[in-house]
Design a protein around this motif. Sequence first.
Motif, PDB file in Angstrom:
ATOM      1  N   SER A   1      66.237   6.044  54.698  1.00 10.64           N
ATOM      2  CA  SER A   1      65.120   5.162  55.055  1.00 10.64           C
ATOM      3  C   SER A   1      65.616   3.895  55.743  1.00 10.64           C
ATOM      4  O   SER A   1      65.032   3.450  56.742  1.00 10.64           O
TER       5      SER A   1
ATOM      6  N   SER B   1      68.429   3.567  57.400  1.00  9.14           N
ATOM      7  CA  SER B   1      68.977   3.941  58.706  1.00  9.14           C
ATOM      8  C   SER B   1      67.868   4.127  59.731  1.00  9.14           C
ATOM      9  O   SER B   1      67.990   3.684  60.874  1.00  9.14           O
ATOM     10  N   ILE B   2      66.793   4.775  59.327  1.00  6.28           N
ATOM     11  CA  ILE B   2      65.665   4.965  60.243  1.00  6.28           C
ATOM     12  C   ILE B   2      65.034   3.625  60.591  1.00  6.28           C
ATOM     13  O   ILE B   2      64.678   3.370  61.750  1.00  6.28           O
TER      14      ILE B   2
ATOM     15  N   MET C   1      64.796   2.083  64.363  1.00 11.21           N
ATOM     16  CA  MET C   1      63.504   1.716  64.941  1.00 11.21           C
ATOM     17  C   MET C   1      63.495   0.272  65.432  1.00 11.21           C
ATOM     18  O   MET C   1      63.007  -0.026  66.533  1.00 11.21           O
TER      19      MET C   1
END
Length: 51
Positions: free
Chosen positions: A15, A17-18, A22
């Motif tokens: 989570s 890393s995403i 983004m």
Amino acid sequence: MPQMAPMNWLSLFISFSILLLMINSMNFFSTMNKSPETSTNKINKPTNWKW
């Protein structure tokens, strides 16, 4: 926190890393779109030094 299960660490890592990807992509594309507009404005404004 060694009591936490490894699956929790994996989900936290994924989570974050995403989220990092983004934010970086939004920052990159927001600054990339503004640079050509400013460069064309500088080119289109010739300075006239004739009195």
